[in-house]
Design a protein around this motif. Structure first.
Motif, mmCIF file in Angstrom:
data_model
loop_
_atom_site.group_PDB
_atom_site.id
_atom_site.type_symbol
_atom_site.label_atom_id
_atom_site.label_comp_id
_atom_site.label_asym_id
_atom_site.label_seq_id
_atom_site.Cartn_x
_atom_site.Cartn_y
_atom_site.Cartn_z
ATOM 1 N N TRP A 36 0.860 -1.186 0.000
ATOM 2 C CA TRP A 36 0.000 0.000 0.000
ATOM 3 C C TRP A 36 0.894 1.234 0.000
ATOM 4 N N PHE A 37 0.527 2.179 -0.820
ATOM 5 C CA PHE A 37 1.211 3.451 -0.920
ATOM 6 C C PHE A 37 0.163 4.556 -0.827
ATOM 7 N N ARG A 38 0.611 5.769 -0.583
ATOM 8 C CA ARG A 38 -0.325 6.883 -0.556
ATOM 9 C C ARG A 38 0.335 8.132 -1.112
ATOM 10 N N GLN A 39 -0.521 9.009 -1.614
ATOM 11 C CA GLN A 39 -0.037 10.275 -2.141
ATOM 12 C C GLN A 39 -0.977 11.383 -1.712
ATOM 13 N N ALA A 40 -0.460 12.269 -0.910
ATOM 14 C CA ALA A 40 -1.224 13.437 -0.489
ATOM 15 C C ALA A 40 -1.095 14.536 -1.543
ATOM 16 N N ARG A 41 -2.043 15.425 -1.558
ATOM 17 C CA ARG A 41 -2.037 16.498 -2.551
ATOM 18 C C ARG A 41 -0.754 17.308 -2.437
ATOM 19 N N GLY A 42 -0.071 17.470 -3.541
ATOM 20 C CA GLY A 42 1.141 18.266 -3.578
ATOM 21 C C GLY A 42 2.383 17.555 -3.078
ATOM 22 N N LYS A 43 2.245 16.271 -2.758
ATOM 23 C CA LYS A 43 3.393 15.516 -2.248
ATOM 24 C C LYS A 43 3.665 14.300 -3.124
ATOM 25 N N ARG A 45 4.346 10.295 -3.884
ATOM 26 C CA ARG A 45 3.793 9.052 -3.366
ATOM 27 C C ARG A 45 4.768 8.428 -2.386
ATOM 28 N N GLU A 46 4.225 7.886 -1.298
ATOM 29 C CA GLU A 46 5.082 7.301 -0.279
ATOM 30 C C GLU A 46 4.603 5.907 0.099
ATOM 31 N N PHE A 47 5.556 5.113 0.554
ATOM 32 C CA PHE A 47 5.280 3.757 1.012
ATOM 33 C C PHE A 47 4.505 3.790 2.318
ATOM 34 N N VAL A 48 3.542 2.871 2.439
ATOM 35 C CA VAL A 48 2.777 2.758 3.681
ATOM 36 C C VAL A 48 3.021 1.409 4.347
ATOM 37 N N ALA A 49 2.800 0.323 3.582
ATOM 38 C CA ALA A 49 2.921 -1.008 4.178
ATOM 39 C C ALA A 49 3.090 -2.030 3.065
ATOM 40 N N ASP A 90 -3.068 11.632 7.542
ATOM 41 C CA ASP A 90 -3.247 10.399 6.772
ATOM 42 C C ASP A 90 -4.074 10.633 5.506
ATOM 43 N N THR A 91 -4.605 11.827 5.366
ATOM 44 C CA THR A 91 -5.403 12.149 4.181
ATOM 45 C C THR A 91 -4.560 12.021 2.924
ATOM 46 N N ALA A 92 -5.037 11.217 1.985
ATOM 47 C CA ALA A 92 -4.293 10.954 0.752
ATOM 48 C C ALA A 92 -5.111 10.025 -0.135
ATOM 49 N N VAL A 93 -4.631 9.872 -1.350
ATOM 50 C CA VAL A 93 -5.125 8.792 -2.202
ATOM 51 C C VAL A 93 -4.258 7.578 -1.907
ATOM 52 N N HIS A 108 2.474 -3.697 -10.836
ATOM 53 C CA HIS A 108 1.087 -3.360 -11.130
ATOM 54 C C HIS A 108 0.525 -2.462 -10.040
ATOM 55 N N TRP A 109 -0.292 -1.531 -10.476
ATOM 56 C CA TRP A 109 -0.863 -0.545 -9.561
ATOM 57 C C TRP A 109 -2.362 -0.409 -9.775
ATOM 58 N N GLY A 110 -3.059 -0.126 -8.677
ATOM 59 C CA GLY A 110 -4.470 0.188 -8.768
ATOM 60 C C GLY A 110 -4.678 1.660 -9.070
ATOM 61 N N GLN A 111 -5.943 2.040 -9.176
ATOM 62 C CA GLN A 111 -6.288 3.423 -9.515
ATOM 63 C C GLN A 111 -6.351 4.321 -8.286
ATOM 64 N N GLY A 112 -6.417 3.729 -7.120
ATOM 65 C CA GLY A 112 -6.409 4.521 -5.898
ATOM 66 C C GLY A 112 -7.791 4.751 -5.317
ATOM 67 N N THR A 113 -7.818 4.988 -4.018
ATOM 68 C CA THR A 113 -9.049 5.325 -3.321
ATOM 69 C C THR A 113 -8.748 6.478 -2.361
ATOM 70 N N GLN A 114 -9.641 7.461 -2.331
ATOM 71 C CA GLN A 114 -9.410 8.655 -1.527
ATOM 72 C C GLN A 114 -9.769 8.403 -0.067
ATOM 73 N N VAL A 115 -8.860 8.784 0.794
ATOM 74 C CA VAL A 115 -9.096 8.755 2.241
ATOM 75 C C VAL A 115 -8.944 10.180 2.751
ATOM 76 N N THR A 116 -9.975 10.670 3.415
ATOM 77 C CA THR A 116 -9.951 12.029 3.951
ATOM 78 C C THR A 116 -10.281 11.985 5.434
ATOM 79 N N ILE A 117 -9.406 12.561 6.227
ATOM 80 C CA ILE A 117 -9.583 12.576 7.688
ATOM 81 C C ILE A 117 -9.818 14.014 8.123
ATOM 82 N N SER A 118 -10.949 14.239 8.741
ATOM 83 C CA SER A 118 -11.275 15.580 9.210
ATOM 84 C C SER A 118 -10.836 15.745 10.660
ATOM 85 N N SER A 119 -10.421 16.952 10.993
ATOM 86 C CA SER A 119 -9.947 17.222 12.359
ATOM 87 C C SER A 119 -11.071 17.675 13.262
#
Length: 119
Positions: A36-43, A45-49, A90-93, A108-119
């Motif tokens: 699993w990887f994630r990419q936040a807006r303007g950043k 992509r980074e490794f997650v797990a 943690d908000t990112a695709v 191989h990569w998926g298309q991504g799913t958006q995760v948004t965490i509100s404060s």
């Protein structure tokens, strides 16, 4: 052809939980390490797990260790990411990826799913 389809993203409050799923097809799932990887807006992509193809050994980014858990179900060709104690940062695709057992890169990569965490 190989397809990775993520699901389970959404909007949750800080401190909440989400479980992401990634369903794979077109490959021998048990021969692939999954990540699993994630990419936040303007950043970048980074490794997650990640989880190994055969031993089930897992690795995590420091930022998610103790909060996220990666698992796989080879019978269902699916990898999961359980995310607890979510933070706004943690908000990112979130993307899942597959790496062949003899490959050094995720093939191989998926298309991504958006995760948004509100404060």
């Amino acid at each position: 052809q190989v397809q990775l389809v993520e699901s389970g993203g959404g909007l949750v409050q800080a401190g909440g939980s989400l479980r992401l799923s990634c369903a794979a097809s077109g490959l021998i799932f048990s021969n692939y390490a999954m990540g699993w990887f994630r990419q936040a807006r303007g950043k970048e992509r980074e490794f997650v797990a990640r989880i190994n193809w055969n031993t089930g050994i897992t690795n995590y980014a420091d930022s998610v260790t103790g909060r996220f858990t990666i698992t796989r179900d080879n019978a269902k060709n699916t990898v999961y990411l359980q995310m607890n104690s979510l933070k706004p940062e943690d908000t990112a695709v979130y993307y899942c990826a597959a790496r062949g057992r003899f490959s050094s890169e995720y093939n191989h990569w998926g298309q991504g799913t958006q995760v948004t965490i509100s404060s």
